[in-house]
Design a protein around this motif. Structure first.
Motif, PDB file in Angstrom:
ATOM      1  N   PHE A 199      20.002  15.470   0.529  1.00  0.00           N
ATOM      2  CA  PHE A 199      19.683  14.519  -0.531  1.00  0.00           C
ATOM      3  C   PHE A 199      18.526  13.621  -0.099  1.00  0.00           C
ATOM      4  O   PHE A 199      18.374  13.305   1.082  1.00  0.00           O
ATOM      5  N   THR A 231      19.453  23.129  -6.190  1.00  0.00           N
ATOM      6  CA  THR A 231      20.095  22.999  -7.502  1.00  0.00           C
ATOM      7  C   THR A 231      19.108  23.116  -8.647  1.00  0.00           C
ATOM      8  O   THR A 231      19.529  23.292  -9.795  1.00  0.00           O
ATOM      9  N   VAL A 281      17.474  20.813 -10.058  1.00  0.00           N
ATOM     10  CA  VAL A 281      17.232  19.551 -10.776  1.00  0.00           C
ATOM     11  C   VAL A 281      16.307  18.695  -9.917  1.00  0.00           C
ATOM     12  O   VAL A 281      15.987  19.043  -8.774  1.00  0.00           O
ATOM     13  N   ARG A 320      19.705  14.658  -8.364  1.00  0.00           N
ATOM     14  CA  ARG A 320      20.724  15.103  -7.403  1.00  0.00           C
ATOM     15  C   ARG A 320      21.215  13.922  -6.576  1.00  0.00           C
ATOM     16  O   ARG A 320      22.407  13.785  -6.299  1.00  0.00           O
ATOM     17  N   ALA A 380      23.530  11.900  -8.649  1.00  0.00           N
ATOM     18  CA  ALA A 380      24.810  12.613  -8.778  1.00  0.00           C
ATOM     19  C   ALA A 380      25.665  12.398  -7.534  1.00  0.00           C
ATOM     20  O   ALA A 380      26.868  12.149  -7.608  1.00  0.00           O
ATOM     21  N   LYS A 381      25.025  12.445  -6.370  1.00  0.00           N
ATOM     22  CA  LYS A 381      25.742  12.243  -5.107  1.00  0.00           C
ATOM     23  C   LYS A 381      26.309  10.824  -5.035  1.00  0.00           C
ATOM     24  O   LYS A 381      27.460  10.626  -4.627  1.00  0.00           O
ATOM     25  N   THR A 391      27.191   9.012  -7.469  1.00  0.00           N
ATOM     26  CA  THR A 391      28.333   8.959  -8.393  1.00  0.00           C
ATOM     27  C   THR A 391      29.550   9.631  -7.787  1.00  0.00           C
ATOM     28  O   THR A 391      30.653   9.088  -7.807  1.00  0.00           O
ATOM     29  N   ALA A 392      29.333  10.811  -7.231  1.00  0.00           N
ATOM     30  CA  ALA A 392      30.459  11.549  -6.656  1.00  0.00           C
ATOM     31  C   ALA A 392      31.066  10.799  -5.474  1.00  0.00           C
ATOM     32  O   ALA A 392      32.280  10.818  -5.270  1.00  0.00           O
ATOM     33  N   THR A 452      36.985   4.211  -9.856  1.00  0.00           N
ATOM     34  CA  THR A 452      36.540   4.567 -11.209  1.00  0.00           C
ATOM     35  C   THR A 452      35.412   3.649 -11.640  1.00  0.00           C
ATOM     36  O   THR A 452      34.391   4.094 -12.155  1.00  0.00           O
ATOM     37  N   LYS A 500      32.250   4.488  -9.857  1.00  0.00           N
ATOM     38  CA  LYS A 500      31.714   5.750 -10.367  1.00  0.00           C
ATOM     39  C   LYS A 500      31.032   5.527 -11.719  1.00  0.00           C
ATOM     40  O   LYS A 500      29.967   6.081 -11.987  1.00  0.00           O
ATOM     41  N   GLU A 501      31.672   4.735 -12.580  1.00  0.00           N
ATOM     42  CA  GLU A 501      31.081   4.457 -13.897  1.00  0.00           C
ATOM     43  C   GLU A 501      29.735   3.767 -13.735  1.00  0.00           C
ATOM     44  O   GLU A 501      28.759   4.102 -14.422  1.00  0.00           O
ATOM     45  N   LEU A 553      27.225   6.261 -12.463  1.00  0.00           N
ATOM     46  CA  LEU A 553      26.841   7.220 -13.500  1.00  0.00           C
ATOM     47  C   LEU A 553      25.824   6.610 -14.466  1.00  0.00           C
ATOM     48  O   LEU A 553      24.966   7.316 -15.008  1.00  0.00           O
ATOM     49  N   GLU A 584      41.181   6.036 -18.203  1.00  0.00           N
ATOM     50  CA  GLU A 584      39.787   5.755 -17.874  1.00  0.00           C
ATOM     51  C   GLU A 584      39.247   6.784 -16.870  1.00  0.00           C
ATOM     52  O   GLU A 584      38.138   7.298 -17.036  1.00  0.00           O
ATOM     53  N   SER A 585      40.047   7.093 -15.854  1.00  0.00           N
ATOM     54  CA  SER A 585      39.528   8.005 -14.829  1.00  0.00           C
ATOM     55  C   SER A 585      39.433   9.433 -15.375  1.00  0.00           C
ATOM     56  O   SER A 585      38.529  10.183 -15.004  1.00  0.00           O
ATOM     57  N   LEU A 596      36.317   9.504 -17.420  1.00  0.00           N
ATOM     58  CA  LEU A 596      35.172   9.545 -16.511  1.00  0.00           C
ATOM     59  C   LEU A 596      35.002  10.944 -15.927  1.00  0.00           C
ATOM     60  O   LEU A 596      33.888  11.477 -15.882  1.00  0.00           O
ATOM     61  N   LEU A 617      31.879  13.383 -15.834  1.00  0.00           N
ATOM     62  CA  LEU A 617      31.277  13.897 -14.602  1.00  0.00           C
ATOM     63  C   LEU A 617      31.146  15.421 -14.664  1.00  0.00           C
ATOM     64  O   LEU A 617      30.140  15.983 -14.224  1.00  0.00           O
ATOM     65  N   ASP A 671      28.357  16.376 -16.990  1.00  0.00           N
ATOM     66  CA  ASP A 671      27.040  16.119 -16.371  1.00  0.00           C
ATOM     67  C   ASP A 671      26.828  16.915 -15.073  1.00  0.00           C
ATOM     68  O   ASP A 671      25.848  16.669 -14.362  1.00  0.00           O
ATOM     69  N   ILE A 720      28.109  16.629 -12.278  1.00  0.00           N
ATOM     70  CA  ILE A 720      27.977  15.752 -11.112  1.00  0.00           C
ATOM     71  C   ILE A 720      28.582  16.404  -9.869  1.00  0.00           C
ATOM     72  O   ILE A 720      28.009  16.354  -8.781  1.00  0.00           O
ATOM     73  N   TYR A 721      29.747  17.011 -10.015  1.00  0.00           N
ATOM     74  CA  TYR A 721      30.380  17.634  -8.843  1.00  0.00           C
ATOM     75  C   TYR A 721      29.511  18.753  -8.283  1.00  0.00           C
ATOM     76  O   TYR A 721      29.368  18.915  -7.080  1.00  0.00           O
ATOM     77  N   LEU A 752      26.243  19.172  -8.643  1.00  0.00           N
ATOM     78  CA  LEU A 752      24.986  18.694  -8.060  1.00  0.00           C
ATOM     79  C   LEU A 752      25.220  17.986  -6.727  1.00  0.00           C
ATOM     80  O   LEU A 752      24.372  18.031  -5.832  1.00  0.00           O
ATOM     81  N   ALA A 753      26.368  17.327  -6.603  1.00  0.00           N
ATOM     82  CA  ALA A 753      26.621  16.543  -5.389  1.00  0.00           C
ATOM     83  C   ALA A 753      27.184  17.404  -4.258  1.00  0.00           C
ATOM     84  O   ALA A 753      27.197  16.983  -3.100  1.00  0.00           O
ATOM     85  N   THR A 800      25.924  23.055  -1.241  1.00  0.00           N
ATOM     86  CA  THR A 800      25.997  24.425  -1.754  1.00  0.00           C
ATOM     87  C   THR A 800      26.480  25.415  -0.693  1.00  0.00           C
ATOM     88  O   THR A 800      26.991  26.476  -1.020  1.00  0.00           O
TER      89      THR A 800
END
Lengths: 739, 739
Positions: free
Chosen positions: A429, A454, A456, A461, A464-465, A467-468, A473, A476-477, A480, B589-590, B593, B597, B600, B602-603, B605-606, B609
């Motif tokens: 990343f 990926t 993108v 990316r 996204a990381k 966020t993950a 919660t 994360k929100e 995001l 909420e979670s 969310l 995710l 999008d 997110i999992y 992309l994050a 690979t």
């Protein structure tokens, strides 16, 4: 080369920007942005992953630490490459102190005997691991010493660990300590041990932090095997980096030098890094109390603190030589603003082969240089001057970069628009830290670079990381919802430090990583064979780094209006201010509570009486501080930067003057403290410094923050005023633009 | 003995309390409180630490599991002791299924071979460790089985671990799983493995959780050595405990029995517990992906998931015998209210010698009984009847207590004022859990018992510990302000379960501990030699337990007005209700969310690979629930219990009727759900149950909470109404008192 005259004469051009704000690249008009995008396309086409792989293989083919024949060969090779790409190039040489081991002995003498191997073995799976001319495993800047004493396990060897030892009734005075690597820069461990009266310090890599707990060990997997050792500097760089004999000035041949004994950043005790193979018999022999649960590492027995019969003999002696330090400096003179420099650097010295650290960064930098060279041949030239630097001696103490910045301070403060650093690179990343005014520009660049795995953008990316990785919660929100990545604040650990913290030059540190975990750091196993298996097998992240830093450099070089946005600096410094207020309030509350707990004997009543844990020492109450000067300066900064933004937006329709650009890039110098930080005046930046007890880790508003953390109330109040003054200087300075 | 008629006939006495509220003991008049304090002084004087030590030594001198000669000898010895103390005593015998091992084989067959030892060795430092007649290391209620299959490491073997395996693309179908002990009751691991299609389950003690990570291993220290094994039950007790062949009824000789194959709480797959010595070669041989960082244990290599060539052969066969289960029941008839019983119990069966579990608890109970016997001789008698019970067969499945409660359900629901349980005891802090209405009484008692090590009350020390253990300043401040300890909610794991959760009898579980950590649990090393070194060397905490439970029993026995305070129940159930509303909101909420995710990517992309981690499965949205019925019932409960409190305060000046006392102690039965919990109707309490996927750990308002957790939205809404109905029944019932 020394005391060289820098390439470029001073000239001033007022240049025209039309409608820059409506283009897709900040600082460029729409038309110019299109041209720039086409240049970037051309730049990309010249980048080649296989070539990066070959460069890594070639430059990491032999050990090449500062002062070695291999190091000179690497400098020469880099010089020749720049030359072949069509750059003006020279080698700036300094003469710096650099200790190498003469004697290394570690023996357990009681209750049983064990002689430490102090050697990483050659592996058939790693072609360079058996080479001659490797630096042995050692910590540079350890003192010479020959000590025999009882051994004490001090966890990570940080101040809070000694607080716990105090509560256990254990003193390290007259002892040798053994500390785990991690949780701070390594140099903090012997410094704190020395402060507590220890005679020597052993640092080892525990498998819970750096070994089989993370995965299979090398060569089966990437992680540290039982024999792996992390070399590294233990100079007290939070006092000052660079040649310890020439603080504040370049280590030219004739520079005035202090005595080694006078150097405030050198230790008085011997320090040695060892493997977990060598640590195991020592730790297993320890008696005394069982270590607190959080101190336990990954070796298969109960960790004890020591205090029994376990005794070790540590004997270390070093060659304290003055060695040449070869900085390779390459440049392409700007067509319009030759006296405005875009400086980009990466060190070339390694502890051993250094395929990852630093050669993967050097390889990307050379690939940028080659591509730019190709563009030169097609007739393109940057408007501003590009200065590409391959530093020597970064590993021991940022020697090359520090001496160069000290040597050229005034010129750099006048001409350097930005310093862009890297220091190795791998799969993963985008990470970027640096001056907040550059955040928008970095984001714009990150949105245009494609992640090799990926497809993108690397910005997407990265977000996204984030966020993950957010753990709640709510977090994360929030992650995001983010559209921009933030630049991390810079501490130390690489060559940006003298630029940013000594000279006040806007700086960036950029790398890819996060999918490259392993145990090779500062080991003989940081090799090409390791790199191509575990770091960036396709070398595509080398291309991504070249694309990212290349765009940053080229946009800075060609922008009509330099893309500096000080509103982002306001946001950060406002947040730091609020953090400090919260820190003081939290400490006041927790200190008051702890006083109450002590009065009520809570620690005594809650303690297991069989474990003899003393209550903590009482602490002085935390006073209320007058944060108003800082708060007013920051509030003023918000207005100033908002007004500045309006001015810059309007100016896009008119001419952007080069005076304005100069004002923008030199602004950060207003934040330099005339006297520097207390007890470490080399560090002049009011907002960023490496922590006195973290080493690499940044402390923001460091004068205030560290005074509060270290409970120096008088100094904290004084530093609030000094930081406020610095921000007000910036306010007044930026005010000029709209006046 | 079986189908015995219980001792005591029913009689009703209206008794007088004068000014009880102003005395220092709730439920007693001032004058009576003085008398009670004098009785407690007398009670204390008869307690003797050395005697407790001797009892522990004697009763743990040989293995004494249910069905063994040693078990019968211990029951007889307890019988004789009660008799000698002057108690009425009998042995109530049931006939229960109890499997013991016939064949135990665990072998790795590929890629190398290893035959597991399955044996804890004798130690010269532990006098009883080499005895004959030890139960081998096994998990009771494992199925018979002979399976050979690939091995998969499943972390703690909990549902969330299988979610992660799904994301890694790993299935356990047709495999044998190996799980770490810990993070749930052991029986959950094979149950979840079976749900996921595994053919067998191995459970081992990892040194990170139960071994050298905590301290020196036995016999040098208290912690689990490499050969130590935790025996234990893996019956699916969250469905129902007790004899699996006689659900809901006492396992008398002539009871109707179901077939073993019909028993819903018995596993279909073989399960075996092993040591970390035996686990090490198996785990080390595993291939496939490296386990997630949080799954790594304390063995010195990288943990892998498996999926390669590693194959194990697990062969287990058991003797499925019906054995006698000897409950020793001792009583002293109450002088005024013989049909109101204060029931106190502790099991006497052990997996092997069981010095700590259960004999340290039995020793305290016998010391209470001896002291009470001494008081009897001086002419004192309790007003209510004391019933002291030493249960057999607790270890396999709460056999003795469950069968006794099932057998005497109606009588107990009429007569039992309270059930007070213990299950071992050691040095440390008072822990008490149970029916909230008893909280005030327990606190009053805890304030009068002196901690042997610090000299303050055990209440004060317990509150100090809560303060010291709180992790934030705010939590510490709140803990420091607390004057009362809270009773923990009861799940399962000991003999209170049938009393509370099947019969609705107010229950308490009381012990000292927290300074007794070690690895002896359900091992041959739970011995007298271990106990006197590491658990309670002076046996003074045995005295403290006897003092604590003795006071609780004697105050309950002699109170004019039974000290039940339902305002504390309201507070708890209100908190549980708020927790559930928060839980549903947080999950809603979670989940929303996570849906975002996934949309999008997110999992994806994050993710690294190279690690091939799939995104989690999409989840259905969490609807809004109508919590109003429960909220209204709880709001009503606040008014009811406030009014009740006023009535009780006033009544202190008048006569407290025994009808009132009966109403108070029988109130908790109103909370029983007529149909019990879904899919496990044996559990009838609307507020407390062991978790279906935690085993021992409590779930409060379990019908609702587990439906929400398991995403069964229809059931959740239905259970809200059923819980509200139960609380409304209690409201209406308590309303009678002030009507």
């Amino acid at each position: 080369m020394k005391n060289h005259v820098l390439f470029l004469c001073c000239c001033f051009v007022v240049h025209t920007a039309s409608n820059a704000q409506s283009t897709t690249i900040s600082g460029f008009s729409n038309a110019d942005a299109q041209a720039q995008l086409s240049i970037e396309k051309q730049f990309d086409q010249n980048l080649n992953a296989a070539n990066i792989g070959n460069t890594i293989k070639q430059l990491s083919s032999h050990p090449h630490h500062i002062g070695s024949a291999g190091g000179k060969a690497v400098a020469d090779s880099i010089y020749n490459r720049f030359k072949s790409y069509g750059w003006e190039v020279r080698i700036d040489t300094y003469h710096v102190l650099f200790p190498t081991p003469k004697t290394r002995l570690l023996q357990m003498t009681a209750p049983t005997t064990y002689k430490a191997l102090l050697k990483e073995p050659a592996l058939k799976e790693d072609a360079t691991s058996g080479q001659q001319d490797q630096l042995p495993t050692y910590n540079a800047w350890s003192a010479d010493g020959d000590v025999t004493a009882g051994l004490i396990f001090v966890n990570y060897g940080l101040p809070e660990d000694y607080d716990m030892l105090d509560r256990m009734g254990v003193s390290v005075k007259g002892k040798i300590v053994i500390a785990k690597y991690g949780h701070s820069w390594r140099g903090i461990k012997p410094k704190v041990a020395q402060e507590h009266g220890a005679l020597g310090c052993i640092i080892y890599s525990d498998p819970a932090d750096d070994g089989y707990f993370a995965g299979d060990v090398y060569p089966k997997g990437a992680f540290k095997n039982e024999y792996g050792v992390q070399r590294g500097s233990v100079m007290d760089m939070p006092v000052y980096p660079g040649d310890p004999l020439t603080p504040n000035v370049g280590a030219t041949a004739n520079a005035q030098r202090i005595e080694r004994s006078e150097a405030a950043n050198l230790l008085k005790i011997p320090v040695l890094p060892i493997s977990y193979h060598d640590a195991q018999p020592l730790l297993k022999a320890l008696e005394g109390p069982v270590a607190p649960a959080a101190w336990h590492g990954g070796l298969p027995f109960a960790y004890h603190i020591g205090g029994g019969t376990t005794q070790v003999h540590l004997k270390l002696a070093f060659n304290w030589d003055i060695v040449p330090c070869y900085n390779v400096i390459a440049a392409i003179k700007g067509s319009q603003y030759p006296d405005e420099w875009i400086v980009r650097g990466n060190h070339h010295d390694a502890w051993v082969n250094g395929a990852n650290d630093p050669i993967s960064g050097i390889a990307a930098m050379l690939e940028e240089a080659k591509s730019i060279g190709d563009m030169l041949k097609s007739g393109w030239r940057p408007k501003r001057t590009l200065v590409y630097c391959a530093w020597d001696g970064e590993e021991p103490a940022l020697l090359g970069s520090t001496e160069w910045v000290e040597d050229h301070l005034k010129e750099l403060q006048q001409k350097a628009v930005v310093y862009i650093n890297s220091d190795g690179n791998a799969r993963g990343f985008l990470n970027a830290g640096g001056s907040p005014a550059l955040q928008q520009m970095v984001n714009e660049v990150a949105a245009t670079v494609t992640d090799p795995q990926t497809g993108v953008s690397v910005l997407k990316r990265r977000l996204a990381k984030e966020t993950a990785d957010a753990t709640t919660t709510k977090a994360k929100e929030e992650a995001l919802a983010k559209k921009e990545m933030e630049l991390g604040a810079l501490g130390s650990g690489s060559d940006f430090s003298p630029f940013l913290q000594f000279a006040g030059i806007p700086s960036l540190n950029i790398e890819y990583g996060g999918e490259d975990a392993g145990g090779d750091y500062h080991s003989i196993y940081d090799s090409y064979d390791n790199y191509r298996r575990f770091k960036d097998p396709s070398f595509q992240y080398g291309v991504a780094l070249a694309q990212t830093i290349g765009r940053v450099a080229l946009r800075q070089a060609d922008a009509q209006q330099l893309p500096f946005y000080y509103q982002d600096f306001y946001k950060d410094v406002n947040e730091y201010t609020n953090q400090l207020i919260t820190l003081a309030n939290d400490m006041r509350e927790s200190t008051a509570l702890e006083t109450e707990l002590l009065k009520d004997s809570i620690y005594t009543l809650a303690a297991d009486t069989a474990k003899h844990l003393l209550p903590p020492q009482p602490k002085t109450a935390v006073p209320y501080f007058d944060f108003a000067p800082l708060q007013n300066a920051v509030a003023h900064l918000q207005k100033t930067t908002d007004s500045l933004h309006q001015v810059l937006v309007k100016m896009n329709d008119a001419n952007t003057s080069d005076v304005l650009n100069k004002t923008l890039y030199q602004a950060e110098q207003q934040l330099l403290l005339p006297e520097g930080l207390p007890r470490r005046g080399w560090y002049k930046h009011a907002v960023y410094a490496p922590g006195f007890y973290t080493g690499y880790g940044v402390k923001t508003l460091p004068g205030i923050r560290e005074a509060v953390e270290q409970r120096n109330w008088t100094e904290a109040q004084a530093q609030i005023q000094l930081a406020a003054d610095a921000i007000d200087r910036l306010n007044n300075y930026l005010q000029q633009i709209h006046d």
